[in-house]
Design an enzyme around this catalytic site. Structure first.
Site, mmCIF file in Angstrom:
data_model
loop_
_atom_site.group_PDB
_atom_site.id
_atom_site.type_symbol
_atom_site.label_atom_id
_atom_site.label_comp_id
_atom_site.label_asym_id
_atom_site.label_seq_id
_atom_site.Cartn_x
_atom_site.Cartn_y
_atom_site.Cartn_z
ATOM 1 N N GLU A 1 -0.075 -9.702 -0.926
ATOM 2 C CA GLU A 1 -1.497 -10.078 -1.014
ATOM 3 C C GLU A 1 -1.925 -10.218 -2.481
ATOM 4 O O GLU A 1 -2.680 -11.118 -2.831
ATOM 5 C CB GLU A 1 -2.365 -9.040 -0.291
ATOM 6 C CG GLU A 1 -2.198 -9.102 1.229
ATOM 7 C CD GLU A 1 -3.052 -8.069 1.949
ATOM 8 O OE1 GLU A 1 -2.810 -6.870 1.711
ATOM 9 O OE2 GLU A 1 -3.943 -8.451 2.722
ATOM 10 N N GLU B 1 2.368 -5.474 8.005
ATOM 11 C CA GLU B 1 1.370 -4.464 8.382
ATOM 12 C C GLU B 1 1.290 -4.233 9.887
ATOM 13 O O GLU B 1 0.978 -3.133 10.340
ATOM 14 C CB GLU B 1 -0.018 -4.864 7.875
ATOM 15 C CG GLU B 1 -0.210 -4.700 6.376
ATOM 16 C CD GLU B 1 0.236 -5.898 5.568
ATOM 17 O OE1 GLU B 1 0.979 -6.752 6.103
ATOM 18 O OE2 GLU B 1 -0.159 -5.981 4.391
ATOM 19 N N SER C 1 27.990 14.706 24.446
ATOM 20 C CA SER C 1 26.543 14.670 24.697
ATOM 21 C C SER C 1 25.980 16.059 24.878
ATOM 22 O O SER C 1 24.766 16.227 24.874
ATOM 23 C CB SER C 1 26.210 13.902 25.966
ATOM 24 O OG SER C 1 27.102 12.897 26.233
ATOM 25 N N ALA D 1 0.832 -1.202 0.000
ATOM 26 C CA ALA D 1 0.000 0.000 0.000
ATOM 27 C C ALA D 1 0.866 1.250 0.000
ATOM 28 O O ALA D 1 2.013 1.227 0.444
ATOM 29 C CB ALA D 1 -0.896 0.001 1.230
ATOM 30 N N GLU E 1 34.109 13.733 28.887
ATOM 31 C CA GLU E 1 33.305 14.925 28.574
ATOM 32 C C GLU E 1 33.884 16.174 29.255
ATOM 33 O O GLU E 1 33.291 16.720 30.182
ATOM 34 C CB GLU E 1 31.856 14.653 29.029
ATOM 35 C CG GLU E 1 30.850 15.723 28.652
ATOM 36 C CD GLU E 1 30.353 15.640 27.212
ATOM 37 O OE1 GLU E 1 31.038 15.071 26.366
ATOM 38 O OE2 GLU E 1 29.270 16.183 26.961
HETATM 39 P P1 NAD Z 1 34.615 6.677 29.291
HETATM 40 O O1 NAD Z 1 35.158 7.325 30.498
HETATM 41 O O2 NAD Z 1 34.043 5.314 29.386
HETATM 42 O O3 NAD Z 1 35.771 6.612 28.204
HETATM 43 C C1 NAD Z 1 36.593 7.682 27.873
HETATM 44 C C2 NAD Z 1 37.907 7.101 27.343
HETATM 45 O O4 NAD Z 1 38.659 8.154 26.788
HETATM 46 C C3 NAD Z 1 38.768 6.446 28.418
HETATM 47 O O5 NAD Z 1 39.143 5.159 27.987
HETATM 48 C C4 NAD Z 1 39.974 7.355 28.525
HETATM 49 O O6 NAD Z 1 41.162 6.648 28.818
HETATM 50 C C5 NAD Z 1 40.023 7.955 27.153
HETATM 51 N N1 NAD Z 1 40.685 9.257 27.097
HETATM 52 C C6 NAD Z 1 40.596 10.292 27.966
HETATM 53 N N2 NAD Z 1 41.304 11.332 27.513
HETATM 54 C C7 NAD Z 1 41.869 10.960 26.335
HETATM 55 C C8 NAD Z 1 42.703 11.585 25.400
HETATM 56 N N3 NAD Z 1 43.134 12.833 25.580
HETATM 57 N N4 NAD Z 1 43.073 10.905 24.308
HETATM 58 C C9 NAD Z 1 42.661 9.644 24.110
HETATM 59 N N5 NAD Z 1 41.856 8.990 24.977
HETATM 60 C C10 NAD Z 1 41.467 9.636 26.070
HETATM 61 O O7 NAD Z 1 33.575 7.691 28.678
HETATM 62 P P2 NAD Z 1 32.317 7.399 27.755
HETATM 63 O O8 NAD Z 1 31.144 7.112 28.620
HETATM 64 O O9 NAD Z 1 32.688 6.426 26.717
HETATM 65 O O10 NAD Z 1 32.055 8.826 27.114
HETATM 66 C C11 NAD Z 1 32.841 9.326 26.067
HETATM 67 C C12 NAD Z 1 32.139 10.501 25.412
HETATM 68 O O11 NAD Z 1 30.886 10.068 24.934
HETATM 69 C C13 NAD Z 1 31.847 11.666 26.328
HETATM 70 O O12 NAD Z 1 31.962 12.858 25.601
HETATM 71 C C14 NAD Z 1 30.401 11.436 26.727
HETATM 72 O O13 NAD Z 1 29.733 12.622 27.085
HETATM 73 C C15 NAD Z 1 29.850 10.883 25.437
HETATM 74 N N6 NAD Z 1 28.650 10.075 25.596
HETATM 75 C C16 NAD Z 1 28.527 9.192 26.609
HETATM 76 C C17 NAD Z 1 27.371 8.425 26.716
HETATM 77 C C18 NAD Z 1 27.227 7.395 27.809
HETATM 78 O O14 NAD Z 1 26.094 6.958 28.070
HETATM 79 N N7 NAD Z 1 28.295 6.952 28.448
HETATM 80 C C19 NAD Z 1 26.363 8.574 25.781
HETATM 81 C C20 NAD Z 1 26.525 9.467 24.738
HETATM 82 C C21 NAD Z 1 27.674 10.213 24.658
#
Ligand code: NAD
Length: 699
Positions: free
Chosen positions: A106, A126, A407, A61, A380
Site C-alpha cells: 500500500e 490481509e 500415532s 503492518a 502400529e
Molecule cells: P500400512 O499398513 O499402510 O503400512 C505399513 C507398512 O509397513 C506395510 O507396507 C508393511 O509391509 C510394512 N512393514 C510391516 N512390518 C515391517 C517391518 N518389520 N519392516 C519393514 N516394513 C514393515 O500402515 P500405515 O497406515 O502406513 O501406518 C504406519 C504407521 O503410521 C503406524 O504406526 C500408524 O499408526 C502410523 N500412522 C498412520 C496414520 C494413518 O492415517 N494411516 C496416520 C498417522 C500415523
C-alpha cells in the site's frame, strides 16, 4: 535510525531499516513522515527513492500492533503519510525487493512509480488475517490494475513475484542492483510532469451495475471463513462511486470496525500462534543437525506419503519394506502422485523424473546406515516397532536421527531398545502425509535438544507446521480427538443420529463431522485401541455403539459400509440402511430412553470435551502452550480457523460459562464416570481471570 536519508545528486534516497522486515509500526511511520517533510523542505530535491534495507521493502503492518490501538496512533498511513507523499511536487520511486506485502505494498501504491527486483514478493494478503487492505489498498489497486484484477488479487490474498505482477502495478523490473536501477529510473522521470498520483485517476466499474452484485454472490459462500471478502467488494465499489477522500475514510472506518470485531480476531491469533510453535525453551535452532539424506521404513500409506514429502523438499530418500510387493506399491504410489500432477499441467516431466529418481527402494538395512535421518512407519504394533529400532540402532551411523511415525505408542519404550535414546524422536505425520500440514513432533524423556531442533528445522524444510508434544497415549491431537469422538458416540446412544451430529458440527465449522471422519480413517483403527485398553483395564468404559458397528465389519469407506454407505466410484456418503436399527437396539440394551437432542448440545458436548482434555494436557506439560494445541487442531483436525482453535474459542466463550455447562452435563449424560468434571486448570484460570489459549507451561 530506523529511517535514513542519503542525498545523491539531488535525489533523496530514503531507507527503511528496522533490522527485521520493515513493518509499518509507529516509529517507522513517524520516521518516514519526517523524511518526506524533509523532501518538501528541500528546494533542490529532484526525486525520491524509497527503499528497504535488509530482507524486505516492507512486510506491512505489525500484527501485534494491529491488536492494539497503535495503527491509529498518528501518523496513520492513510490519513497523513500517504497524502504527504502524494502532495510532493517531485516523483517518489518505490524500489521493491524481498517482501512488499500488505501495508508495504500500500505504501508503494502511494508512491508515484514502482520498480522492483524480479523476485520481490508482492501481495495484499490481509484477507488471510480476517481483514482487508485498510490503508488505501482497495482504492489505489483498482486504479493501478483495474477493478477486476484488483478484486481477484485481494480476494485470493495470494503473493506473487514482481516478474509476474499484473500490468500496471510495476513500472520497471530491475535485473541488476536495485538501488542503482531505481536511481537511473528516478533520473529519467525526475522532470516528467504531472507527477503521477493514483488517487487522482478515476476508476470505472466494468460490466455495469450487476458486476459487484455478482462478485458478492461468488464471495459469500460462508462469510465467517473470510470476513474480509465482502468489505473488499464494497470498498472497490466505493472506489468507483465516491469522491476519493470520502472513500479512503470509509475504507478506514470499515477496516477498524472489522479489526475490532470477534469475526477477525481468530485469524490474527492463529497467524501469531503458528509462528510461535517452533520456539522451545532450551532448544537452540542453530544446533540442528544437517539432514541431507533420509530413509523410510515401511512403504504403506504413511511411508509412501512421507517419502513424497521428503523428495519434494529435495531430500533423497531410501525406502525399505519387509514385503517386496508392498515396497513396489509404495514406489508406484509416489510415481502416480507425481504423474497425476503432470497430467494436470501442474508439474513438468523433468521435475517428476527428478522427484522419482530421489526415491529409491532398498532391500536391506545395510543400505540405509549412512542416512542422516530415518523415519519408521511400519504397522502400529509395539513388538514390531521395537524390532525395527533394535535393527536401526545396529546399522545407523552415529548422530543419525531415529524417528517413529507412531500415532499413539510409548516413544520412551521404543527408544529404550536402542543404546541412543537421545537420538530418538516422534515425527507424527497426518494422512495424507504429503498434504496435511501438521507435524506432531514427539519429544521423549531422553530426546536430545539438538534432535528436537533438527525435527523443527526439518518441519520447516518440509513446509509443515510442527507442534511439539510430550509422550502420552495419542499425544496431543489424538488424545483429545478421542474425547470428542467419544461424546459424538454417546450422543448417538442417547438419541441423536450420526448424520445429525456430523451436520451440527460441520455447520458450526468443522471440516468433517466425527462419523464421516471415522469412515475415512477406518473404524477398525480405534477399535483395536479399545480392545487393547479393555485387556489392560477391566473397568475401561467406551461407547458400545462403536463396537457394534465394528463387529458387523462396518469399517467405513474401505468396506463400503460404516456410519454411512459408499457406492464405488462415488464419494458422497449415503445413509446406511441398517444403522438405525442397530443404534436403537443398542440404546434399548443400555437401558437408555432415547430423547431429542439439540444441535447446540451436540456442539457443546463435543467441543467442551476437547477443551477439558486440553486443560489436562497443558497441566501435565504434554503441550508447551495453549496456542500450540490450537494450531494442532487447525492444521491436523479441520477445526475452523474462524474460531481460532478449541482453546481460543473457549476463551471467547468464557471459561466460567464452559465450567458451568460441564457441570450441567455431569448431571444429564451417560458414559465414562466423572468424565464431566471441570479440570482444575480450567477452574484456576477462570478464578484468576487468565486465558487458556495464552497459557504457557513454565519449564
Ligand atoms: P500400512 O499398513 O499402510 O503400512 C505399513 C507398512 O509397513 C506395510 O507396507 C508393511 O509391509 C510394512 N512393514 C510391516 N512390518 C515391517 C517391518 N518389520 N519392516 C519393514 N516394513 C514393515 O500402515 P500405515 O497406515 O502406513 O501406518 C504406519 C504407521 O503410521 C503406524 O504406526 C500408524 O499408526 C502410523 N500412522 C498412520 C496414520 C494413518 O492415517 N494411516 C496416520 C498417522 C500415523
Amino acid at each position: 535510525m530506523i529511517v535514513e536519508t542519503d542525498v545523491r545528486d539531488g535525489i533523496h534516497v530514503i531507507s527503511m531499516q528496522d533490522g527485521k522486515l520493515n513493518c509499518m509500526a509507529t516509529p517507522m511511520r513517524r520516521g518516514l513522515l519526517e523524511a518526506i517533510d524533509a523532501v518538501s523542505a528541500d528546494p533542490d530535491c529532484r526525486a525520491v527513492v524509497l527503499i528497504g534495507r535488509g530482507k524486505a521493502f516492507s512486510a506491512g503492518a505489525d500484527i501485534n500492533e494491529l491488536n492494539s490501538v497503535a495503527p491509529i496512533v498518528q501518523p496513520a498511513l492513510h490519513q497523513m503519510l500517504f497524502p504527504a507523499i502524494e502532495a510532493l511536487s517531485v516523483p517518489v520511486i518505490a524500489a521493491l525487493h524481498g517482501s512488499a506485502l500488505g501495508g508495504g505494498l500500500e505504501l508503494a501504491l502511494a508512491c508515484s512509480y514502482r520498480v522492483a527486483a524480479p523476485d520481490a514478493i508482492l501481495g495484499l494478503p490481509e484477507i488471510n488475517l480476517g481483514l482487508f487492505p485498510g490503508a488505501g489498498g482497495t482504492q489505489r489497486l483498482p486504479r493501478a490494475i483495474g477493478v477486476e484484477a484488483a478484486l481477484n488479487l485481494m480476494l485470493a490474498g495470494d503473493t506473487f513475484p514482481a516478474a509476474k505482477a499484473p500490468e500496471g502495478l510495476i513500472d520497471r523490473i530491475v535485473e541488476g542492483e536495485l538501488l542503482q536501477g531505481a536511481l537511473a529510473f528516478a533520473d529519467e522521470v525526475a522532470d516528467a510532469r504531472p507527477v503521477p498520483v493514483l488517487m487522482k485517476k478515476s476508476v470505472a466499474a466494468p460490466g455495469g451495475a450487476g458486476f459487484f452484485q455478482f462478485a458478492r454472490g461468488a464471495a459469500k459462500a460462508d462469510p465467517r471463513k473470510l470476513p474480509g471478502a465482502l468489505p473488499i467488494i464494497d470498498m472497490v465499489e466505493a472506489a468507483t462511486k465516491l469522491p476519493p477522500a470520502k472513500a479512503i475514510d470509509l475504507e478506514f472506518e470499515t477496516f477498524t470496525t472489522l479489526m475490532r470485531s470477534d469475526a477477525s480476531k481468530p485469524f490474527r491469533y492463529a497467524f501469531l500462534a503458528e509462528r510461535a510453535t517452533s520456539a522451545i525453551p532450551g532448544v537452540d535452532p542453530k544446533s540442528a543437525r544437517p539432514v541431507a539424506s533420509a530413509a523410510v521404513i515401511g512403504a504403506g500409506t504413511m511411508g509412501a506419503g512421507i517419502a513424497i514429502t521428503l523428495s519434494e523438499a529435495g531430500i533423497p530418500v531410501r525406502i525399505l519394506d519387509l514385503n517386496a510387493e508392498a515396497l513396489q506399491r509404495g514406489l508406484d504410489y509416489c510415481r502416480k502422485t507425481w504423474d497425476s500432477r503432470v497430467a494436470k499441467g501442474r508439474m513438468t516431466d523433468a521435475k517428476r523424473d527428478t522427484l522419482v529418481a530421489n526415491v529409491q527402494g532398498v532391500e536391506s538395512y545395510s543400505e540405509i546406515g549412512e542416512c542422516d535421518l530415518v523415519i519408521e512407519a511400519v504397522v502400529e504394533q509395539m513388538p514390531v516397532k521395537k524390532a525395527v529400532f533394535a535393527e536401526l540402532d545396529r546399522v545407523m551411523k552415529a548422530g543419525a536421527v531415529l524417528a517413529t511415525n507412531t500415532s499413539a505408542l510409548d516413544l520412551d519404550e521404543i527408544a529404550a531398545v536402542t543404546g541412543r535414546a537421545g537420538d530418538v524422536i516422534g515425527l507424527h505425520f497426518f494422512s495424507p502425509a504429503n498434504i496435511m500440514k501438521l507435524l506432531e513432533v514427539v519429544r521423549g524423556k531422553n530426546t536430545a535438544p539438538d534432535v528436537l531442533a533438527t525435527a523443527l528445522a526439518l518441519a520447516k524444510k518440509l513446509r509443515k507446521i510442527p507442534v511439539v508434544s510430550g509422550v502420552c497415549e495419542g499425544f496431543i491431537g489424538n488424545r483429545m480427538i478421542d474425547r470428542y469422538v467419544g461424546q459424538a458416540m454417546y450422543l448417538v446412544e442417547e438419541g441423536a443420529t450420526p448424520q445429525q451430529v456430523d451436520k451440527a458440527l460441520e455447520r458450526w465449522g468443522m471440516a468433517m463431522g466425527p462419523f464421516r471422519m471415522g469412515d475415512v480413517v477406518g473404524n477398525d483403527v480405534p477399535w483395536e485401541g479399545r480392545k487393547r485398553n479393555r485387556e489392560a483395564d477391566a473397568d475401561f468404559v467406551s461407547p458400545v455403539i462403536a463396537d457394534e458397528i465394528c463387529e458387523r465389519g462396518w469399517f467405513g469407506q474401505k468396506t463400503g459400509l460404516g456410519w454411512y454407505k459408499y457406492v464405488p466410484g462415488q464419494r458422497k456418503p449415503l445413509p446406511n440402511p441398517d444403522l438405525v436399527e442397530v443404534i436403537e437396539a443398542t440404546s434399548v440394551r443400555l437401558g437408555i430412553e432415547r430423547r431429542k437432542i439439540s444441535d447446540e448440545e451436540i456442539v457443546r458436548r463435543c467441543i467442551f470435551a476437547l477443551v477439558n482434555e486440553a486443560a489436562a494436557i497443558l497441566d501435565e506439560g504434554i503441550a508447551q502452550r495453549g496456542s500450540d494445541i490450537d494450531i494442532a487442531y487447525l492444521y491436523g483436525y479441520g477445526f475452523p480457523r474462524f474460531r481460532g482453535g478449541p482453546l481460543f474459542f473457549a476463551d471467547q466463550a468464557g471459561l466460567y460459562a464452559i465450567i458451568r455447562q460441564i457441570r450441567k452435563f455431569a448431571a444429564q449424560s451417560h458414559g465414562e464416570p466423572d468424565f464431566w468434571t471441570p479440570h482444575p486448570l480450567l477452574l484456576s484460570l477462570c478464578e484468576s481471570g487468565e486465558s487458556l489459549s495464552q497459557y504457557e507451561v513454565t519449564p
